[in-house]
Design an enzyme around this catalytic site. Structure first.
Site, PDB file in Angstrom:
ATOM      1  N   ASP A  78       9.866   5.339 -10.129  1.00  0.00           N
ATOM      2  CA  ASP A  78       9.393   5.935 -11.384  1.00  0.00           C
ATOM      3  C   ASP A  78      10.082   7.261 -11.681  1.00  0.00           C
ATOM      4  O   ASP A  78      10.305   7.615 -12.843  1.00  0.00           O
ATOM      5  CB  ASP A  78       7.880   6.173 -11.329  1.00  0.00           C
ATOM      6  CG  ASP A  78       7.087   4.892 -11.553  1.00  0.00           C
ATOM      7  OD1 ASP A  78       7.710   3.827 -11.716  1.00  0.00           O
ATOM      8  OD2 ASP A  78       5.845   4.961 -11.556  1.00  0.00           O
ATOM      9  N   LYS A  94      -0.557  -4.173  -3.386  1.00  0.00           N
ATOM     10  CA  LYS A  94      -1.862  -3.621  -2.996  1.00  0.00           C
ATOM     11  C   LYS A  94      -1.981  -2.211  -3.560  1.00  0.00           C
ATOM     12  O   LYS A  94      -1.405  -1.266  -3.038  1.00  0.00           O
ATOM     13  CB  LYS A  94      -2.038  -3.596  -1.479  1.00  0.00           C
ATOM     14  CG  LYS A  94      -3.384  -3.021  -1.025  1.00  0.00           C
ATOM     15  CD  LYS A  94      -3.491  -2.995   0.484  1.00  0.00           C
ATOM     16  CE  LYS A  94      -4.822  -2.411   0.930  1.00  0.00           C
ATOM     17  NZ  LYS A  94      -4.912  -0.954   0.744  1.00  0.00           N
ATOM     18  N   SER A 135       0.825  -1.211   0.000  1.00  0.00           N
ATOM     19  CA  SER A 135       0.000   0.000   0.000  1.00  0.00           C
ATOM     20  C   SER A 135       0.864   1.269   0.000  1.00  0.00           C
ATOM     21  O   SER A 135       1.560   1.541  -0.965  1.00  0.00           O
ATOM     22  CB  SER A 135      -0.953  -0.041   1.202  1.00  0.00           C
ATOM     23  OG  SER A 135      -1.949   0.923   1.106  1.00  0.00           O
TER      24      SER A 135
END
Length: 576
Positions: A311, A325, A300
């Site tokens: 990224d 998740k 999460s």
């Protein structure tokens, strides 16, 4: 004639757009009214069934339990994160998902064969200050016997308002004398950052256990404190961190990323739940080499931090694939102080990927949840052009093979032999020199082996299970007589080999035992520090931060680092 994208539309085009817009609004309104009708209709049916059962059922029914059962059944086909929280469970819910503050004595407990045993006192809180120790059996609380009481009952008895007294009657292992301990409850606050300090090579380390209230500020405070040293880099440890508040994850990313950068995008069926979260402050450390540690229990909000920094090519992610998740929950208040926690959206990292690994919407023919198929996994690009993939958690830039303990070590831990020996060790020795340097000698390990001589630590190896299956099959086919001699010889060899497990796996058993003993004197902080020298993920982090050319190669996507976690490709070779 080429049309400009900002040219004004003609009258006919404008009319068409107005007509299309009006039609869309009308269709939406019709759909909305239809949805409202279905909701109202189904609520009436549900209420009528509940009322008739409560009044007319042949036996007495607990109407509150029946309602909760009905609600839970309604939610069970959605996902495990959408849940109903009745008023009786609100405080436990807040402790788990919102804040870690409560009034109590500061200790965790476990139930072993009907006995209430202290699993771990927290450093600096009433239990530890009153010399309540791990391994102590609690017999009574305020004169009330704990015989037959469940963990949640005992926990409720220990909790209470700040400043109120608690009297414990305990029995310490190795002693027949009961000890009465009087203490006062305090406000117990478990920090989100359970530890921060310096590793070798002037590299800072921050262990973040959860993303609850104030976690962003706690990481910032730890970072500011560590910067008093000549920092060469930072390791942010998110292993075993199951997540928490999304906004806190954004604040933590913002410590390392410039203002105005997208960290995560939340998309829901309800347009109001679709939100883009950007960094909003000047970063604390935008350039310092950064490593983020993850494993299969990092989930999460942990995956938002790791995935966003990956990224944005801001950090090297090290460890094992994360949990996967990618769902966002929101709580809604219900009547009578109850709540419902609902999955309202999925989140997407800056590259556009959603890391949700399980597809709760499309189940198999048996109703079981399945993983996102490799054929449906999509490739995305990081800021520097590295390839990353959705649908399966965050794959680390550098994979480190996870620790897997042998059956003998697992058995000694699960049967509490390691825990109990550490308790005995602590009761016989008032102190040990330090946490980081503690190591059991061969003579001390031999004492542990002797301690096990009259204790049950039997277990079945995989080889033994195969041999048992072979025997059963041979007996079914009436072949046992033909192979009995060979079977008995094999069984004897396996049994002899098993007896040597305490010697063969001495290093890993000793490592686990050392950690448990250190925790008796220096608590969780000591357990962490003692384990640094054995931690392969941390060793890899130190190696990469100290080698700036390798660090740059990873973040620039050179060679094997061009693609991260492509389905069907083994990236374990990327561990430097």
């Amino acid at each position: 004639m080429k049309k400009s994208f900002d040219a004004k539309p003609g009258k006919s085009a404008l009319k068409r757009r107005i007509l299309i817009g009006s039609l869309a609004i009308s269709l939406f309104s019709i759909s909305f009214v239809e949805d409202l009708f279905q909701v109202s209709k189904n609520l009436d049916i549900f209420a009528s069934v509940y009322k008739n059962l409560s009044i007319n059922y042949v036996d007495n029914v607990n109407s509150s339990e029946m309602m909760k059962t009905g609600i839970d059944a309604m939610l069970q086909d959605l996902d495990p994160y959408t849940e109903y929280i009745p008023e009786s469970d609100i405080e436990d819910y807040k402790l788990k998902y919102v804040s870690t503050q409560y009034g109590g004595i500061g200790a965790t407990i476990s139930n072993r064969d009907g006995k209430v045993v202290v699993a771990q006192p927290y450093e600096g809180f009433p239990a530890q200050k009153a010399d309540v120790r791990a391994g102590d059996e609690i017999l009574e609380i305020n004169g009330v016997s704990l015989k037959g009481k469940a963990n949640d009952q005992v926990s409720s008895m220990l909790k209470g308002s700040k400043g109120t007294p608690v009297k414990l009657l305990i029995l310490r292992p190795g002693s027949s004398k009961q000890i009465e301990i009087n203490l006062q409850r305090e406000e117990i606050r478990q920090e989100n950052v359970s530890y921060f300090g310096m590793l070798e090579g002037n590299i800072g380390y921050i262990k973040l256990d959860k993303f609850l209230e104030n976690s962003g500020q706690e990481v910032k405070n730890a970072l500011i404190d560590l910067k008093k040293n000549d920092l060469k880099g930072i390791v942010l440890d998110l292993r075993y961190n199951g997540g928490g508040i999304l906004q806190e994850a954004v604040k933590i990313v913002n410590l390392f990323v410039d203002k105005g950068v997208t960290v995560v995008i939340q998309k829901g069926r309800n347009r109001e739940k679709s939100i883009t979260y950007n960094t909003f402050n000047t970063p604390e450390e935008p350039n310092l080499p950064l490593v983020v540690l993850v494993n299969n229990r990092a989930a999460s909000a942990s995956e938002i931090v790791a995935g966003s920094l990956q990224d944005l090519d801001r950090a090297v992610v090290i460890g094992q694939r994360s949990f996967g998740k990618g769902l966002v929950q929101q709580t809604f208040n219900l009547p009578y102080n109850s709540l419902v926690k609902v999955t309202v959206a999925k989140y997407y990292t800056p590259s556009g990927r959603c890391i949700q690994a399980l597809d709760y919407t499309h189940r198999d023919s048996e109703g079981s949840v399945v993983k996102v198929a490799d054929s449906l996994i999509t490739e995305y690009k990081t800021k520097a052009g590295r390839s990353v993939y959705d649908g399966s958690g965050i794959f680390p830039d550098v994979f480190v093979k996870p620790v897997k303990y042998n059956l003998i070590t697992q058995t000694l831990a699960s049967k509490f032999h390691i825990f109990d020996y550490a308790t005995l060790y602590r009761n016989e020795r008032a102190a040990i020199p330090d946490a980081k340097g503690f190591k059991l000698t061969d003579a001390e390990y031999s004492k542990f082996v002797a301690y096990l001589s009259n204790r049950d630590y039997n277990y079945n190896t995989r080889t033994e299970k195969i041999l048992n299956d072979l025997r059963d099959e041979a007996e079914r086919e009436s072949k046992m007589g033909d192979i009995k001699a060979e079977y008995d010889a094999l069984k004897t060899k396996v049994s002899h080999s098993k007896k040597n497990d305490l010697t063969q796996f001495k290093d890993e058993i000793r490592k686990v035992l050392e950690a448990e003993i250190v925790a008796r004197y220096f608590f969780e902080k000591g357990r962490l520090e003692q384990g640094f020298k054995y931690d392969a993920d941390i060793a890899e982090s130190l190696k990469i931060i100290s080698n700036r050319s390798v660090l740059a190669s990873i973040l620039n996507g050179e060679g094997n680092y061009k693609s991260i976690g492509k389905p069907g490709v083994n990236f374990s070779a990327n561990a430097q």
